[in-house]
Motif scaffolding. Structure first.
Motif, PDB file in Angstrom:
ATOM      1  N   UNK A 171       0.834  -1.209   0.000  1.00 10.33           N
ATOM      2  CA  UNK A 171       0.000   0.000   0.000  1.00 10.33           C
ATOM      3  C   UNK A 171       0.872   1.264   0.000  1.00 10.33           C
ATOM      4  N   UNK A 172       0.265   2.410  -0.296  1.00 12.00           N
ATOM      5  CA  UNK A 172       1.029   3.663  -0.297  1.00 12.00           C
ATOM      6  C   UNK A 172       1.320   4.195   1.106  1.00 12.00           C
ATOM      7  N   UNK A 173       2.462   4.849   1.213  1.00  9.45           N
ATOM      8  CA  UNK A 173       2.836   5.639   2.391  1.00  9.45           C
ATOM      9  C   UNK A 173       3.403   6.926   1.805  1.00  9.45           C
ATOM     10  N   UNK A 174       2.740   8.037   2.058  1.00 13.41           N
ATOM     11  CA  UNK A 174       3.138   9.301   1.456  1.00 13.41           C
ATOM     12  C   UNK A 174       3.499  10.323   2.529  1.00 13.41           C
ATOM     13  N   UNK A 175       4.303  11.312   2.126  1.00 16.06           N
ATOM     14  CA  UNK A 175       4.702  12.378   3.052  1.00 16.06           C
ATOM     15  C   UNK A 175       4.419  13.735   2.423  1.00 16.06           C
ATOM     16  N   UNK A 176       4.252  14.716   3.289  1.00 10.25           N
ATOM     17  CA  UNK A 176       4.148  16.119   2.885  1.00 10.25           C
ATOM     18  C   UNK A 176       5.492  16.760   3.205  1.00 10.25           C
ATOM     19  N   UNK A 177       6.128  17.288   2.180  1.00 13.01           N
ATOM     20  CA  UNK A 177       7.432  17.923   2.352  1.00 13.01           C
ATOM     21  C   UNK A 177       7.345  19.384   1.921  1.00 13.01           C
ATOM     22  N   UNK A 178       7.899  20.266   2.740  1.00 12.99           N
ATOM     23  CA  UNK A 178       7.965  21.694   2.447  1.00 12.99           C
ATOM     24  C   UNK A 178       9.374  22.175   2.730  1.00 12.99           C
ATOM     25  N   UNK A 179       9.976  22.824   1.763  1.00 14.90           N
ATOM     26  CA  UNK A 179      11.333  23.360   1.923  1.00 14.90           C
ATOM     27  C   UNK A 179      12.300  22.313   2.473  1.00 14.90           C
ATOM     28  N   UNK A 180      12.175  21.090   1.980  1.00 13.65           N
ATOM     29  CA  UNK A 180      13.074  20.019   2.386  1.00 13.65           C
ATOM     30  C   UNK A 180      12.759  19.393   3.735  1.00 13.65           C
TER      31      UNK A 180
END
Length: 166
Positions: free
Chosen positions: A49-58
């Motif tokens: 299944x998917x595992x996603x992240x939110x990334x901002x400015x590294x």
């Protein structure tokens, strides 16, 4: 930016999650985990299944993933879904965008239902799930015990829309 989680994200994701272990009733885990344990969890989940992240400015600010709902074969079309954010980032829409991206990926995999378990009270999580289209389907009374208190757990369910008939 939303992207797939990698094993290199494990220490940061463990750090985010450990706040919820030590300071909240949101997870029923009671012992902090390290990056090695989180990497093992990521590997297990992403095999299916998917595992996603939110990334901002590294910097990773949150994550969402789905895992098997139950081990019996007939449950194979259903998953349990979850979202965690760095403390203090609620209300910015990150959780909503992560959850909607996760649901989109799950639908593309042909899944039928996503289930979110919420330790109660947790009005922010209830609001997030309902904004994403989940409906409350039940509540277990005093099934968890943490920080000296009995905790109820509610379940919210999302049924994926059927694909158009060809």
């Amino acid at each position: 930016m939303i992207r797939n989680a990698t094993l290199l994200d494990a220490p940061v994701l463990a750090d985010i999650y450990n706040h919820y272990i030590t300071d909240t009733i949101i997870t029923f885990e009671e012992e902090v985990i390290d990056g090695v344990e989180m990497a093992a969890r990521i590997a297990e989940v992403t095999a299916k299944f998917p595992w996603i992240v939110w990334e901002e400015d590294g910097e990773v600010l949150g994550y969402a993933y789905a895992s098997s709902w139950k081990s019996r074969c007939a449950y194979r079309h259903s998953v349990e879904s979850t979202v965690y954010l760095r403390p203090g980032l609620g209300g910015r829409g990150i959780g909503y965008q992560l959850y909607m991206a996760l649901l989109s990926q799950l639908q593309a995999l042909g899944l039928h239902a996503a289930i979110g378990g919420i330790a109660l009270p947790n009005p922010a999580s209830v609001a997030l799930h309902e904004k994403c289209g989940f409906q409350k389907i039940g509540e277990f009374i005093e099934v968890g015990h943490k920080f000296g208190h009995w905790i109820n757990v509610g379940y919210w369910q999302y049924i994926f829309p059927l694909p158009p008939i060809a």
